[in-house]
Scaffold this motif. Structure first.
Motif, PDB file in Angstrom:
ATOM      1  N   ALA A 269       0.828  -1.207   0.000  1.00 17.80           N
ATOM      2  CA  ALA A 269       0.000   0.000   0.000  1.00 17.80           C
ATOM      3  C   ALA A 269       0.861   1.254   0.000  1.00 17.80           C
ATOM      4  O   ALA A 269       0.566   2.232  -0.703  1.00 17.80           O
ATOM      5  CB  ALA A 269      -0.933   0.000   1.206  1.00 17.80           C
ATOM      6  N   VAL A 270       1.946   1.247   0.784  1.00 14.73           N
ATOM      7  CA  VAL A 270       2.852   2.397   0.837  1.00 14.73           C
ATOM      8  C   VAL A 270       3.486   2.630  -0.536  1.00 14.73           C
ATOM      9  O   VAL A 270       3.553   3.760  -1.029  1.00 14.73           O
ATOM     10  CB  VAL A 270       3.936   2.193   1.915  1.00 14.73           C
ATOM     11  N   VAL A 271       3.957   1.545  -1.154  1.00 15.77           N
ATOM     12  CA  VAL A 271       4.532   1.664  -2.500  1.00 15.77           C
ATOM     13  C   VAL A 271       3.472   2.142  -3.486  1.00 15.77           C
ATOM     14  O   VAL A 271       3.746   2.967  -4.364  1.00 15.77           O
ATOM     15  CB  VAL A 271       5.119   0.306  -2.956  1.00 15.77           C
ATOM     16  N   GLY A 272       2.258   1.647  -3.313  1.00 15.05           N
ATOM     17  CA  GLY A 272       1.184   1.982  -4.246  1.00 15.05           C
ATOM     18  C   GLY A 272       0.790   3.444  -4.270  1.00 15.05           C
ATOM     19  O   GLY A 272       0.360   3.957  -5.315  1.00 15.05           O
ATOM     20  N   ILE A 273       0.917   4.140  -3.136  1.00 17.03           N
ATOM     21  CA  ILE A 273       0.463   5.534  -3.092  1.00 17.03           C
ATOM     22  C   ILE A 273       1.553   6.527  -3.516  1.00 17.03           C
ATOM     23  O   ILE A 273       1.313   7.737  -3.492  1.00 17.03           O
ATOM     24  CB  ILE A 273      -0.058   5.917  -1.694  1.00 17.03           C
ATOM     25  N   ILE A 274       2.719   6.042  -3.915  1.00 15.33           N
ATOM     26  CA  ILE A 274       3.793   6.958  -4.338  1.00 15.33           C
ATOM     27  C   ILE A 274       3.339   7.875  -5.472  1.00 15.33           C
ATOM     28  O   ILE A 274       3.563   9.097  -5.406  1.00 15.33           O
ATOM     29  CB  ILE A 274       5.057   6.166  -4.738  1.00 15.33           C
ATOM     30  N   PRO A 275       2.691   7.361  -6.540  1.00 18.09           N
ATOM     31  CA  PRO A 275       2.232   8.273  -7.603  1.00 18.09           C
ATOM     32  C   PRO A 275       1.279   9.349  -7.099  1.00 18.09           C
ATOM     33  O   PRO A 275       1.342  10.495  -7.549  1.00 18.09           O
ATOM     34  CB  PRO A 275       1.542   7.336  -8.597  1.00 18.09           C
TER      35      PRO A 275
END
Length: 451
Positions: A145-151
């Motif tokens: 989830a943390v990686v996913g919200i980078i954009p």
């Protein structure tokens, strides 16, 4: 020059690698317990066809978590070292992602703060369902989830989002969204920013792709027949009165048990959060009204949380107010005429409103306020939805992990804001840094004791 840049990069990320090494060593000595012990022999040596049949069985009879369960099956069926190394990679990905999100200027002090915040995360709770099952189900999804919200964060900072980043982050969201609690947090965050981007006219295709991905995950979970079948089975075995509860009763059960845990039980994660909030507001505002708002959550946490044993010993009747939530919810047919449950509800709401206002005082009219509030509401909602599951009590404290992580992320944001507003030279800022180091060390010691 290239050699110098390379050395600087190594020194900058060295704390992350130390953390990865430390946690992989600890994970390598963890015992096989609970679900790991019950399932490990079942998946040794299975073929891909057998794995596919297992996934189909889970989908129709047990759970919509087919991606997560597939990963669990794979790592339970192979040597433990593969899971240890994979989790080390996941930890590194999370730390780098947090650095990208919360430390774009690559400040070494903020880098260290990220490490300390990560150390406070109650990793030991992952053992509640078995180390492999727990880390894959709860920690890997959190990291994804943390990686996913980078954009999303890059768009708010008006940075260009590379296509490979969009692809990788969207795949990460698919994995994270396969767990219901994690999906709830993401839906709250993306709903809030959908409104923000729409009003600001900053809507971008990368964000919309991720929104569609999360909506698809939501529909998939709602329509999976296994979820209903599992709920029916568990309501008979684990919570016989569950079917008798109304929707309002289930909402009460989820909300009251969540607030009880973070406010009334001496919770370290919540303590770090309310200390950070109080320090910023008291240090940055002269208004007594604003300072009271900042101090209210801290006072509640200290008095009814950490001082609860003394209060009950000295004033035994107050246990009706600050004692445990009944199995069927805070307000039931047995106590609805009593004043205590309504006073407790008022404390929950009053403290919550103070926190919401306090976060606005910290971040003002910026996207950071939306992010912090979305993390707060998303984290709470991720635990409140357990009130609609008959496994709410038997699942244990691991169901609070997403809420804990959200509170730690908000704490990290507040600490960074303290530094940006030049409050770090005050004794309060130093106290906060030392507190992080102490609680982080204690959390790691607790993790070592749990294995």
């Amino acid at each position: 020059m290239k050699s110098k840049i390379s050395k600087n990069t190594i020194y900058y990320y060295l704390p992350f690698f130390i953390v990865v090494l430390a946690y992989t060593v600890v994970l390598s000595i963890t015992p096989i317990v609970v679900d790991d012990l019950a399932l490990v022999n079942k998946y040794v040596g299975i073929t891909w066809l057998q794995e596919w049949n297992n996934i189909l069985f889970d989908y129709f009879n047990w759970s919509s978590r087919i991606i997560i369960n597939a990963a669990i099956h794979i790592f339970l069926g192979h040597r433990k070292i593969y899971w240890v190394l994979a989790t080390g990679v996941v930890i590194l990905m999370m730390l780098v992602a947090l650095d990208i999100i919360f430390n774009p200027e690559k400040d070494k002090k903020k880098n260290l703060t990220i490490v300390l915040i990560f150390a406070i995360f109650p990793f030991y709770l992952l053992a509640g369902s078995g180390w492999r099952v727990g880390t894959i189900s709860y920690f890997w999804t959190t990291a994804a989830a943390v990686v996913g919200i980078i954009p999303l964060v890059m768009i708010t900072r008006e940075e260009r989002v590379p296509v490979p980043m969009v692809v990788f982050s969207t795949i990460s969201l698919i994995f994270a969204g396969n767990l219901e609690q994690c999906l709830v947090v993401l839906l709250v965050i993306y709903s809030a920013f959908f409104c923000y981007f729409f009003i600001k006219k900053k809507m971008q295709w990368a964000f919309l792709v991720q929104c569609v991905t999360l909506l698809a995950s939501f529909v998939f979970i709602l329509t999976a027949p296994g979820n209903g079948a599992r709920a029916q089975t568990e309501s008979i075995v684990r919570f016989k009165d569950f079917e008798m509860l109304s929707l309002l009763d289930k909402l009460d059960l989820g909300f009251s048990s969540t607030m009880q845990k973070i406010m009334f039980t001496g919770n370290v994660v919540f303590l770090i959060f309310i200390i950070s909030l109080a320090i910023y507001i008291v240090s940055n505002y002269q208004s007594k009204f604003y300072r009271v708002i900042g101090i209210i959550p801290l006072s509640v946490g200290l008095i009814v949380g950490y001082a609860k044993p003394w209060l009950i010993a000295e004033y035994n009747n107050i246990s009706n107010l600050i004692g445990a939530v009944p199995p069927n919810g805070m307000i039931t047919v047995d106590n609805y005429l009593s004043l205590f449950p309504y006073v407790k509800l008022a404390i929950f709401l009053f403290t919550g409103i103070s926190i919401v206002i306090g976060l606005y005082l910290v971040f003002g009219n910026t996207y950071k306020t939306i992010f912090a509030e979305a993390l707060l509401f998303g984290g709470i909602a991720s635990r409140v939805i357990l009130g609609f599951s008959p496994s709410i009590w038997v699942s244990g404290d691991r169901t609070y992990l997403f809420l804990y992580f959200c509170l730690l992320m908000i704490s990290l944001m507040i600490i960074n804001q303290i530094k940006e507003d030049n409050l770090k030279k005050s004794w309060q800022g130093s106290l906060l840094q030392y507190s992080l180091a102490i609680f982080g060390a204690l959390s790691i010691l607790n993790l070592l004791a749990s294995v």
